[in-house]
Design a protein around this motif. Structure first.
Motif, mmCIF file in Angstrom:
data_model
loop_
_atom_site.group_PDB
_atom_site.id
_atom_site.type_symbol
_atom_site.label_atom_id
_atom_site.label_comp_id
_atom_site.label_asym_id
_atom_site.label_seq_id
_atom_site.Cartn_x
_atom_site.Cartn_y
_atom_site.Cartn_z
ATOM 1 N N TYR A 53 0.821 -1.217 0.000
ATOM 2 C CA TYR A 53 0.000 0.000 0.000
ATOM 3 C C TYR A 53 0.858 1.272 0.000
ATOM 4 O O TYR A 53 0.446 2.281 -0.554
ATOM 5 C CB TYR A 53 -0.961 0.010 1.190
ATOM 6 N N ASN A 55 3.626 1.667 -1.622
ATOM 7 C CA ASN A 55 4.230 1.848 -2.941
ATOM 8 C C ASN A 55 3.248 1.833 -4.100
ATOM 9 O O ASN A 55 3.603 2.237 -5.207
ATOM 10 C CB ASN A 55 5.302 0.779 -3.163
ATOM 11 N N CYS A 56 2.061 1.346 -3.859
ATOM 12 C CA CYS A 56 1.064 1.244 -4.917
ATOM 13 C C CYS A 56 -0.158 2.082 -4.590
ATOM 14 O O CYS A 56 -0.650 2.065 -3.464
ATOM 15 C CB CYS A 56 0.606 -0.206 -5.099
ATOM 16 N N ALA A 57 -0.621 2.786 -5.587
ATOM 17 C CA ALA A 57 -1.890 3.495 -5.466
ATOM 18 C C ALA A 57 -2.947 2.630 -6.147
ATOM 19 O O ALA A 57 -2.637 1.865 -7.063
ATOM 20 C CB ALA A 57 -1.798 4.856 -6.145
ATOM 21 N N GLU A 58 -4.151 2.743 -5.701
ATOM 22 C CA GLU A 58 -5.263 2.010 -6.316
ATOM 23 C C GLU A 58 -5.010 0.504 -6.344
ATOM 24 O O GLU A 58 -5.400 -0.180 -7.294
ATOM 25 C CB GLU A 58 -5.523 2.540 -7.729
ATOM 26 N N ARG A 82 -1.368 0.741 -9.562
ATOM 27 C CA ARG A 82 -0.596 1.806 -10.185
ATOM 28 C C ARG A 82 0.485 2.153 -9.176
ATOM 29 O O ARG A 82 0.194 2.368 -8.009
ATOM 30 C CB ARG A 82 -1.499 3.015 -10.456
ATOM 31 N N LEU A 83 1.739 2.181 -9.609
ATOM 32 C CA LEU A 83 2.788 2.637 -8.706
ATOM 33 C C LEU A 83 2.553 4.109 -8.423
ATOM 34 O O LEU A 83 2.055 4.838 -9.276
ATOM 35 C CB LEU A 83 4.169 2.416 -9.309
ATOM 36 N N LYS A 84 2.891 4.564 -7.247
ATOM 37 C CA LYS A 84 2.582 5.942 -6.859
ATOM 38 C C LYS A 84 3.205 6.978 -7.794
ATOM 39 O O LYS A 84 2.658 8.049 -7.971
ATOM 40 C CB LYS A 84 2.982 6.187 -5.410
ATOM 41 N N ARG A 85 4.308 6.659 -8.421
ATOM 42 C CA ARG A 85 4.945 7.615 -9.331
ATOM 43 C C ARG A 85 4.374 7.536 -10.741
ATOM 44 O O ARG A 85 4.671 8.361 -11.582
ATOM 45 C CB ARG A 85 6.449 7.411 -9.357
ATOM 46 N N ASP A 86 3.543 6.532 -11.015
ATOM 47 C CA ASP A 86 2.934 6.372 -12.339
ATOM 48 C C ASP A 86 1.798 7.359 -12.545
ATOM 49 O O ASP A 86 1.100 7.728 -11.605
ATOM 50 C CB ASP A 86 2.361 4.957 -12.510
ATOM 51 N N ARG A 87 1.593 7.719 -13.795
ATOM 52 C CA ARG A 87 0.462 8.583 -14.137
ATOM 53 C C ARG A 87 -0.769 7.779 -14.513
ATOM 54 O O ARG A 87 -1.876 8.262 -14.484
ATOM 55 C CB ARG A 87 0.851 9.497 -15.293
ATOM 56 N N LYS A 89 -2.614 3.559 -14.702
ATOM 57 C CA LYS A 89 -2.580 2.190 -14.176
ATOM 58 C C LYS A 89 -1.698 1.323 -15.049
ATOM 59 O O LYS A 89 -1.531 1.573 -16.237
ATOM 60 C CB LYS A 89 -3.988 1.596 -14.145
#
Length: 143
Positions: A53, A55-58, A82-87, A89
């Motif tokens: 949680y 490191n990953c969003a959603e 989605r990784l937190k740094r990703d724009r 999914k």
């Protein structure tokens, strides 16, 4: 509803706030293993999910199927994240978990089986290129 189905529902609906309730789902000395971790005990299992949680969003699991008996079963799942740094999914990751249940219906062992190289690493620019090249070298050539 079987104990495996209840666990599948917990797993699919799990949110960071549910980590306070892991003792309802796992026995104290439960084992958890995935391609990155092999831990024992509720505190260590909690640390694995806290890290996910963090490191990953959603991050969420979709349980597609549950099959098994009274003590051993399998959950086929899809992990959306989605990784937190990703724009955006990433492609979901599909896997299967072998779940061993204690007599009281809680999880004694959870072992994940999924292809980290083909489903996860290939989504990253540098390592993905290397993984695709390696796969092409090891695959049977088209005839």
């Amino acid at each position: 509803m079987t104990a495996l189905q209840r666990y599948g529902e917990f797993f699919a609906g799990m949110q960071p706030t549910d980590l306070d309730r892991l003792d309802i789902v796992f026995v104290e000395n439960a084992r958890f293993r995935d391609p990155f971790n092999e831990v024992e005990g509720i505190a260590a299992i909690r640390a694995v999910f806290e890290h996910m949680y963090a490191n990953c969003a959603e991050a969420r699991f979709e349980v597609l199927e549950s099959v098994g008996g009274e003590r051993v079963g399998y959950l086929r799942w899809r992990f959306h994240f989605r990784l937190k740094r990703d724009r955006r999914k990433r492609r979901p990751v599909d896997g299967v978990s072998r779940v061993v249940l204690a007599e009281d219906g809680r999880v004694r062992e959870h072992i994940d089986y999924w292809d980290a190289a083909g489903q996860l690493y290939e989504q990253f620019p540098v390592i993905g290129g290397l993984m695709r090249w390696l796969r092409s070298r090891l695959a049977v050539a088209d005839r």
